[in-house]
Design an enzyme around this catalytic site. Structure first.
Site, PDB file in Angstrom:
ATOM      1  N   THR A 141      -0.985  -8.014   8.888  1.00 27.67           N
ATOM      2  CA  THR A 141       0.165  -7.592   9.708  1.00 27.67           C
ATOM      3  C   THR A 141       0.434  -8.579  10.837  1.00 27.67           C
ATOM      4  OG1 THR A 141      -0.336  -5.293   9.227  1.00 27.67           O
ATOM      5  CG2 THR A 141       0.999  -5.705  11.168  1.00 27.67           C
ATOM      6  N   GLU A 383      -2.548   0.927   6.721  1.00 29.98           N
ATOM      7  CA  GLU A 383      -2.753   0.831   5.282  1.00 29.98           C
ATOM      8  C   GLU A 383      -1.523   1.290   4.520  1.00 29.98           C
ATOM      9  OE1 GLU A 383      -5.702  -0.845   4.619  1.00 29.98           O
ATOM     10  OE2 GLU A 383      -4.261  -1.240   3.038  1.00 29.98           O
TER      11      GLU A 383
HETATM   12  C1  LIG Z   1     -19.847   2.382   5.274  1.00 31.86           C
HETATM   13  C2  LIG Z   1     -18.340   2.474   5.374  1.00 31.86           C
HETATM   14  C3  LIG Z   1     -17.923   3.760   6.014  1.00 31.86           C
HETATM   15  C4  LIG Z   1     -16.420   3.974   5.965  1.00 31.86           C
HETATM   16  C5  LIG Z   1     -16.088   5.338   6.429  1.00 31.86           C
HETATM   17  C6  LIG Z   1     -14.650   5.619   6.215  1.00 31.86           C
HETATM   18  C7  LIG Z   1     -13.895   5.800   7.500  1.00 31.86           C
HETATM   19  C8  LIG Z   1     -12.461   5.432   7.281  1.00 31.86           C
HETATM   20  C9  LIG Z   1     -11.632   5.583   8.509  1.00 31.86           C
HETATM   21  C10 LIG Z   1     -10.228   5.111   8.285  1.00 31.86           C
HETATM   22  C11 LIG Z   1     -10.176   3.619   8.033  1.00 31.86           C
HETATM   23  C12 LIG Z   1      -8.735   3.168   7.969  1.00 31.86           C
HETATM   24  C13 LIG Z   1      -8.604   1.732   8.374  1.00 31.86           C
HETATM   25  C14 LIG Z   1      -7.175   1.319   8.366  1.00 31.86           C
HETATM   26  C15 LIG Z   1      -7.105  -0.169   8.475  1.00 31.86           C
HETATM   27  C16 LIG Z   1      -5.718  -0.627   8.253  1.00 31.86           C
HETATM   28  C17 LIG Z   1      -5.508  -1.782   7.611  1.00 31.86           C
HETATM   29  C18 LIG Z   1      -4.137  -2.185   7.358  1.00 31.86           C
HETATM   30  O1  LIG Z   1      -3.192  -1.551   7.779  1.00 31.86           O
HETATM   31  S1  LIG Z   1      -4.018  -3.559   6.395  1.00 31.86           S
HETATM   32  C19 LIG Z   1      -2.292  -3.809   6.194  1.00 31.86           C
HETATM   33  C20 LIG Z   1      -1.647  -2.745   5.339  1.00 31.86           C
HETATM   34  N1  LIG Z   1      -0.300  -3.105   5.068  1.00 31.86           N
HETATM   35  C21 LIG Z   1       0.431  -2.517   4.127  1.00 31.86           C
HETATM   36  O2  LIG Z   1       0.023  -1.560   3.492  1.00 31.86           O
HETATM   37  C22 LIG Z   1       1.791  -3.135   3.884  1.00 31.86           C
HETATM   38  C23 LIG Z   1       2.671  -2.208   3.075  1.00 31.86           C
HETATM   39  N2  LIG Z   1       3.686  -2.985   2.357  1.00 31.86           N
HETATM   40  C24 LIG Z   1       3.464  -3.364   1.035  1.00 31.86           C
HETATM   41  O3  LIG Z   1       2.470  -3.064   0.424  1.00 31.86           O
HETATM   42  C25 LIG Z   1       4.584  -4.139   0.372  1.00 31.86           C
HETATM   43  O4  LIG Z   1       5.379  -4.799   1.326  1.00 31.86           O
HETATM   44  C26 LIG Z   1       5.494  -3.217  -0.481  1.00 31.86           C
HETATM   45  C27 LIG Z   1       4.691  -2.702  -1.620  1.00 31.86           C
HETATM   46  C28 LIG Z   1       6.027  -2.078   0.349  1.00 31.86           C
HETATM   47  C29 LIG Z   1       6.688  -3.974  -0.980  1.00 31.86           C
HETATM   48  O5  LIG Z   1       6.224  -5.012  -1.788  1.00 31.86           O
HETATM   49  P1  LIG Z   1       7.280  -6.090  -2.296  1.00 31.86           P
HETATM   50  O6  LIG Z   1       6.553  -7.134  -3.042  1.00 31.86           O
HETATM   51  O7  LIG Z   1       8.115  -6.481  -1.138  1.00 31.86           O
HETATM   52  O8  LIG Z   1       8.283  -5.394  -3.280  1.00 31.86           O
HETATM   53  P2  LIG Z   1       8.091  -4.303  -4.451  1.00 31.86           P
HETATM   54  O9  LIG Z   1       8.141  -2.956  -3.843  1.00 31.86           O
HETATM   55  O10 LIG Z   1       9.088  -4.633  -5.498  1.00 31.86           O
HETATM   56  O11 LIG Z   1       6.631  -4.523  -5.086  1.00 31.86           O
HETATM   57  C30 LIG Z   1       6.450  -5.529  -6.068  1.00 31.86           C
HETATM   58  C31 LIG Z   1       5.696  -4.961  -7.248  1.00 31.86           C
HETATM   59  O12 LIG Z   1       4.320  -4.814  -6.869  1.00 31.86           O
HETATM   60  C32 LIG Z   1       3.895  -3.491  -7.104  1.00 31.86           C
HETATM   61  N3  LIG Z   1       2.936  -3.181  -6.044  1.00 31.86           N
HETATM   62  C33 LIG Z   1       3.216  -3.104  -4.724  1.00 31.86           C
HETATM   63  N4  LIG Z   1       2.090  -2.832  -4.041  1.00 31.86           N
HETATM   64  C34 LIG Z   1       1.100  -2.727  -4.962  1.00 31.86           C
HETATM   65  C35 LIG Z   1      -0.301  -2.449  -4.859  1.00 31.86           C
HETATM   66  N5  LIG Z   1      -0.898  -2.224  -3.681  1.00 31.86           N
HETATM   67  N6  LIG Z   1      -1.031  -2.442  -5.979  1.00 31.86           N
HETATM   68  C36 LIG Z   1      -0.426  -2.675  -7.168  1.00 31.86           C
HETATM   69  N7  LIG Z   1       0.892  -2.933  -7.357  1.00 31.86           N
HETATM   70  C37 LIG Z   1       1.630  -2.961  -6.231  1.00 31.86           C
HETATM   71  C38 LIG Z   1       5.162  -2.668  -7.018  1.00 31.86           C
HETATM   72  O13 LIG Z   1       4.993  -1.446  -7.717  1.00 31.86           O
HETATM   73  C39 LIG Z   1       6.152  -3.579  -7.679  1.00 31.86           C
HETATM   74  O14 LIG Z   1       5.920  -3.484  -9.062  1.00 31.86           O
HETATM   75  P3  LIG Z   1       7.169  -3.627 -10.088  1.00 31.86           P
HETATM   76  O15 LIG Z   1       6.593  -3.343 -11.439  1.00 31.86           O
HETATM   77  O16 LIG Z   1       7.674  -5.026  -9.894  1.00 31.86           O
HETATM   78  O17 LIG Z   1       8.181  -2.585  -9.640  1.00 31.86           O
HETATM   79  C1  LIG Z   2      -4.808   2.013  13.772  1.00 34.03           C
HETATM   80  C2  LIG Z   2      -4.203   0.878  12.994  1.00 34.03           C
HETATM   81  C3  LIG Z   2      -5.043  -0.065  12.400  1.00 34.03           C
HETATM   82  C4  LIG Z   2      -4.492  -1.147  11.717  1.00 34.03           C
HETATM   83  N1  LIG Z   2      -5.327  -2.096  11.195  1.00 34.03           N
HETATM   84  C5  LIG Z   2      -4.793  -3.175  10.576  1.00 34.03           C
HETATM   85  C6  LIG Z   2      -5.645  -4.214  10.075  1.00 34.03           C
HETATM   86  O1  LIG Z   2      -6.850  -4.184  10.218  1.00 34.03           O
HETATM   87  N2  LIG Z   2      -5.071  -5.291   9.458  1.00 34.03           N
HETATM   88  C7  LIG Z   2      -3.711  -5.386   9.291  1.00 34.03           C
HETATM   89  O2  LIG Z   2      -3.249  -6.375   8.699  1.00 34.03           O
HETATM   90  N3  LIG Z   2      -2.868  -4.411   9.758  1.00 34.03           N
HETATM   91  C8  LIG Z   2      -3.390  -3.323  10.396  1.00 34.03           C
HETATM   92  N4  LIG Z   2      -2.560  -2.341  10.882  1.00 34.03           N
HETATM   93  C9  LIG Z   2      -1.115  -2.534  10.813  1.00 34.03           C
HETATM   94  C10 LIG Z   2      -0.473  -1.608   9.775  1.00 34.03           C
HETATM   95  O3  LIG Z   2      -0.774  -2.055   8.488  1.00 34.03           O
HETATM   96  C11 LIG Z   2       1.028  -1.591  10.013  1.00 34.03           C
HETATM   97  O4  LIG Z   2       1.262  -1.009  11.265  1.00 34.03           O
HETATM   98  C12 LIG Z   2       1.707  -0.758   8.913  1.00 34.03           C
HETATM   99  O5  LIG Z   2       1.676  -1.486   7.702  1.00 34.03           O
HETATM  100  C13 LIG Z   2       3.156  -0.425   9.270  1.00 34.03           C
HETATM  101  O6  LIG Z   2       3.899  -1.615   9.478  1.00 34.03           O
HETATM  102  P1  LIG Z   2       4.699  -1.810  10.863  1.00 34.03           P
HETATM  103  O7  LIG Z   2       3.792  -1.477  11.955  1.00 34.03           O
HETATM  104  O8  LIG Z   2       5.320  -3.150  10.803  1.00 34.03           O
HETATM  105  O9  LIG Z   2       5.826  -0.706  10.832  1.00 34.03           O
HETATM  106  P2  LIG Z   2       7.335  -0.944  10.337  1.00 34.03           P
HETATM  107  O10 LIG Z   2       7.352  -1.339   8.922  1.00 34.03           O
HETATM  108  O11 LIG Z   2       8.040  -1.795  11.309  1.00 34.03           O
HETATM  109  O12 LIG Z   2       7.854   0.571  10.404  1.00 34.03           O
HETATM  110  C14 LIG Z   2       8.677   1.028  11.449  1.00 34.03           C
HETATM  111  C15 LIG Z   2       9.628   2.057  10.861  1.00 34.03           C
HETATM  112  O13 LIG Z   2      10.507   1.390   9.953  1.00 34.03           O
HETATM  113  C16 LIG Z   2      10.553   2.090   8.720  1.00 34.03           C
HETATM  114  N5  LIG Z   2      10.761   1.158   7.620  1.00 34.03           N
HETATM  115  C17 LIG Z   2      10.261  -0.096   7.503  1.00 34.03           C
HETATM  116  N6  LIG Z   2      10.625  -0.650   6.353  1.00 34.03           N
HETATM  117  C18 LIG Z   2      11.390   0.264   5.700  1.00 34.03           C
HETATM  118  C19 LIG Z   2      12.069   0.289   4.442  1.00 34.03           C
HETATM  119  N7  LIG Z   2      12.029  -0.741   3.595  1.00 34.03           N
HETATM  120  N8  LIG Z   2      12.731   1.421   4.111  1.00 34.03           N
HETATM  121  C20 LIG Z   2      12.777   2.467   4.947  1.00 34.03           C
HETATM  122  N9  LIG Z   2      12.165   2.514   6.153  1.00 34.03           N
HETATM  123  C21 LIG Z   2      11.487   1.424   6.519  1.00 34.03           C
HETATM  124  C22 LIG Z   2       9.186   2.748   8.612  1.00 34.03           C
HETATM  125  O14 LIG Z   2       9.237   3.878   7.732  1.00 34.03           O
HETATM  126  C23 LIG Z   2       8.893   3.146  10.053  1.00 34.03           C
HETATM  127  O15 LIG Z   2       9.490   4.410  10.316  1.00 34.03           O
HETATM  128  C24 LIG Z   2      -3.074  -1.257  11.588  1.00 34.03           C
HETATM  129  C25 LIG Z   2      -2.242  -0.297  12.168  1.00 34.03           C
HETATM  130  C26 LIG Z   2      -2.794   0.769  12.865  1.00 34.03           C
HETATM  131  C27 LIG Z   2      -1.896   1.795  13.490  1.00 34.03           C
END
Ligand SMILES: CCCCCCCCCCCCCCC/C=C/C(=O)SCCNC(=O)CCNC(=O)[C@H](O)C(C)(C)COP(=O)(O)OP(=O)(O)OC[C@H]1O[C@@H](n2cnc3c(N)ncnc32)[C@H](O)[C@@H]1OP(=O)(O)O
Ligand SMILES: Cc1cc2nc3c(=O)[nH]c(=O)nc-3n(C[C@H](O)[C@H](O)[C@H](O)COP(=O)(O)OP(=O)(O)OC[C@H]3O[C@@H](n4cnc5c(N)ncnc54)[C@H](O)[C@@H]3O)c2cc1C
Length: 616
Positions: A141, A383
């Site tokens: 991110t 996530e």
């Molecule tokens: C000992 C251990 C103990 C542990 C204890 C447990 C405790 C746990 C506590 C909680 C822990 C939580 C920690 C949280 C940490 C957070 C980390 C993060 O946040 S990391 C960053 C996360 N970011 C995201 O999730 C970003 C979300 N956005 C996307 O994934 C993509 O931008 C999108 C999927 C929304 C769009 O992708 P894009 O390529 O732009 O377009 P499409 O939508 O057309 O997708 C293309 C194609 O790919 C397929 N697809 C998409 N994603 C996936 C996937 N993940 N896996 C497989 N396939 C995927 C999608 O279906 C499309 O397919 P198609 O056939 O072409 O339609």
């Molecule tokens: C506690 C915490 C831990 C995290 N840890 C990590 C980490 O370790 N590593 C990492 O890489 N990231 C991490 N993140 C970041 C996290 O993955 C992002 O915050 C998350 O993916 C959402 O993206 P954003 O913050 O850019 O929100 P945005 O995408 O900007 O969302 C803002 C608003 O816009 C809307 N929106 C955006 N796109 C669309 C669309 N296409 N259609 C309709 N609505 C839309 C959303 O629904 C939302 O309401 C963490 C976040 C948090 C809160």
């Protein structure tokens, strides 16, 4: 400490064996025994004792949790634990409802190495990472982008002369942000929760890394800079799949804690009068309190069931991918996306309802409900933001409609879309869980067809799929939710059917919860069932009566059903949720122990003096 008489009485009722239900929740008696052993390994070890984390500042909390997390890692290594559930038991026993500083290393750094590193790279990084000899994070991110991965601005330019990638975050919006467990560069500042995690920022300025730092099991860059695409490009998204697939069970775990606290406290708390002169009843005897908590109790069980199922499904798919079979990656992705989105959203709403149902004491950190809430609610954004993930599921459902028209077989989790549903017979007030499941599947099928017709019309008009989707995103999201509820209810019904065979008394009480879950879901969308002419007003009135009747059946079982979650008091860390129900005495003791009561309030005198001197 003696048992609170209310809870003692509650535990004399019930129609099932609590311990047997705990074994079922754990996956068998041996797993329960192992969990107890591991919890005791933590709870009896003085290294895990420390200040009550609820009284600590952000800096103190981070330091204390890092100290404990390192102790968790040492304990896990000392006991040679490599099962993720067992490792999570040790972690949860030590973290007091917080997320530990090194969590991202385990869940977001090790997983991609496992999935996308080739054998050489595994030797070089995965093995030391698993031993914590290297600590990593997941820096995807950016300040300007999180959801839209294709919009990320960070650059990795290949320098063919030095066989290196040159990394840059060229703009301010490209700065890596939110990076959990990101050390040395900077912390993004105080947050709503997640105080135990140093979410960091990371600016890259011509940072050079060797070519073979690119995880090469899926795609690779050859010496001359040629990019060799992975067999299935979507597998690079796979590193986000692991946490998403695990988060439904994390949601279930957090909701189970919250309902345990709220239901136990609702049996200890007496308030107001039902019959004048007959004393104050337990607040759990009010129908409104039951209406707040019993659907959440049913939801906690439903989410635990489907959370276990999702983890099993995901691990099977990952094994298939490791053998080069990608045919179930799409289904795994959309199931994890839908379940993670719906379950974590409904969980944070549920934790809040539990907090409200405890009145003022629910607002105190003594209850730990605020701690559980602020640390859980991140999971609706992290996530994968809720709407973003639901849209992924919705797009997949639109493809299913086309597959159906073309006669292409559907994945098992959406097979019900190909079933025909006749309008239900007149419902009376004891509809069984199978009929409720059919109704929920029927609504999802009809909704998918309804939304698809709008999207198709838009596509015909504009010829642009993104435009067509964007115009109908609200109903696409609702369609994904409807499908996900059908997946949850199907998993719950399937599991309860299985338990009814193996343990009828436990199965019977779970079937009541399954009915509560199904009836609550249907009543929440009653208009759709009327609009699609599947149910009549009389049916809805009857299942509303059924719901209140189910509450009377569950009332005598409620404390036993939360006891079955088997949270040790030291793991639950909630004075309201104590097993012995000794709330008031311990609330007072806890408050008196607060450092705030120990500090000399010199500041108070200093400023009040000013008021007096000011001769107001
Ligand atoms: C000992 C251990 C103990 C542990 C204890 C447990 C405790 C746990 C506590 C909680 C822990 C939580 C920690 C949280 C940490 C957070 C980390 C993060 O946040 S990391 C960053 C996360 N970011 C995201 O999730 C970003 C979300 N956005 C996307 O994934 C993509 O931008 C999108 C999927 C929304 C769009 O992708 P894009 O390529 O732009 O377009 P499409 O939508 O057309 O997708 C293309 C194609 O790919 C397929 N697809 C998409 N994603 C996936 C996937 N993940 N896996 C497989 N396939 C995927 C999608 O279906 C499309 O397919 P198609 O056939 O072409 O339609
Ligand atoms: C506690 C915490 C831990 C995290 N840890 C990590 C980490 O370790 N590593 C990492 O890489 N990231 C991490 N993140 C970041 C996290 O993955 C992002 O915050 C998350 O993916 C959402 O993206 P954003 O913050 O850019 O929100 P945005 O995408 O900007 O969302 C803002 C608003 O816009 C809307 N929106 C955006 N796109 C669309 C669309 N296409 N259609 C309709 N609505 C839309 C959303 O629904 C939302 O309401 C963490 C976040 C948090 C809160």
């Amino acid at each position: 400490m003696p048992m609170n008489p209310d809870l003692e009485k509650e535990r004399q009722g019930g129609t099932f064996d609590v311990e047997q239900l705990t074994h079922i929740l754990d996956g068998g008696r041996d797993k329960t025994l192992k969990r107890h052993f591991l919890e005791q390994e933590v709870l009896k070890d003085p290294v895990f004792r420390g200040p009550d984390t609820r009284f600590l500042s952000r800096e103190e909390l981070f330091g204390e949790l890092l100290r404990k997390h390192v102790a968790v890692i040492k304990k896990t290594q000392e006991l040679s634990i490599d099962d993720i559930n067992e490792a999570s038991t040790i972690y949860s026993a030590a973290m007091n409802n917080n997320v530990g500083p090194l969590t991202l290393h385990s869940v977001a750094f090790v997983a991609p190495l496992d999935l996308m590193a080739d054998d050489e790279q595994k030797k070089k990084w995965l093995i030391p990472a698993k031993k914590y000899e290297i600590i990593g994070c997941y820096a995807q991110t950016e300040l300007g982008h999180g959801s839209f991965i294709r919009g990320l601005e960070t650059r990795a330019d290949y320098d063919v002369n030095t066989q290196q990638f040159v990394l840059n975050t060229p703009t301010e919006t490209a700065i890596k942000w939110w990076v959990g467990g990101c050390v040395a560069v900077g912390d993004i500042g105080p947050k709503f929760g997640f105080g135990g995690v140093d979410n960091g920022y990371l600016c890259l300025n011509n940072v050079r890394i060797p070519r073979d730092n690119l995880l090469a099991k899926t795609g690779k860059v050859l010496e001359d800079g040629t990019y060799v695409k992975p067999e299935n490009p979507k597998v690079v998204y796979g590193s986000m799949l692991g946490i998403r697939a695990a988060l439904p069970k994390v949601g279930a775990y957090n909701l189970s804690k919250a309902v345990t606290i709220a239901i136990r406290y609702s049996c200890v708390r007496h308030q107001s009068e039902i019959k004048p002169g007959c004393g104050e009843p337990q607040v759990l005897d009010y129908q409104t309190q039951q209406h707040k908590l019993f659907p959440l109790l049913a939801t906690a069980y439903a989410f635990h069931t489907v959370g276990v199922w999702m983890l099993d499904f995901h691990s099977t798919v990952m094994n298939e991918i490791n053998e080069g079979h990608y045919h179930r990656l799409a289904e795994d992705h959309v199931l994890a996306a839908g379940l993670k989105a719906v379950i974590n959203w409904k969980t944070h709403e549920g934790i809040e309802i539990c907090r409200f149902s405890c009145g003022g004491h629910g607002y105190s950190l003594a209850s730990s409900l605020p701690v559980i809430y602020v640390n859980h609610v991140a999971n609706s954004t992290a996530e994968g933001e809720t709407v973003i993930l639901l849209l992924q599921t919705a797009v997949y459902l639109m493809k299913c409609v086309i597959d159906l028209e073309q006669g292409t077989p559907l994945d098992p989790s959406v097979a019900y879309l190909d079933q025909s549903f006749s309008k239900s017979e007149q419902w009376c007030s004891d509809v069984d869980m199978h009929s409720l499941l059919k109704a929920i599947q029927f609504r999802s099928k009809k909704f998918t067809e309804y939304v698809s017709s709008f999207v198709k019309k838009e596509l015909m008009a504009t010829g642009n799929q993104q435009l067509a989707f964007n115009k109908h995103k609200v109903i696409l999201v609702e369609c994904a939710k409807a499908h996900t509820e059908a997946v949850i209810m199907n998993a719950f019904v399937t599991k309860v059917d299985e338990i009814l065979q193996s343990n009828p008394s436990v199965g019977k009480v779970l079937s009541l919860l399954c009915q509560i879950y199904g009836v609550t879901e249907i009543l929440a969308h009653s208009g759709d069932y009327i609009q699609y002419e599947y149910l009549r007003k009389i049916d809805l009135d009857n299942i509303q009566d059924q719901l209140f009747k189910l509450y009377t059946y569950i009332r005598p079982e409620a404390v036993l059903l939360v006891d079955a979650f088997d949270f040790h008091d030291e793991v639950l860390k909630s004075i309201l949720g104590r097993y012995d129900g000794q709330v008031y005495e311990n609330m007072f003791k806890w408050a008196k122990a607060s450092p705030f009561n120990k500090q000399d309030q010199g500041t108070f005198r200093k400023y009040i003096q000013q008021l007096k001197q000011a001769k107001l």
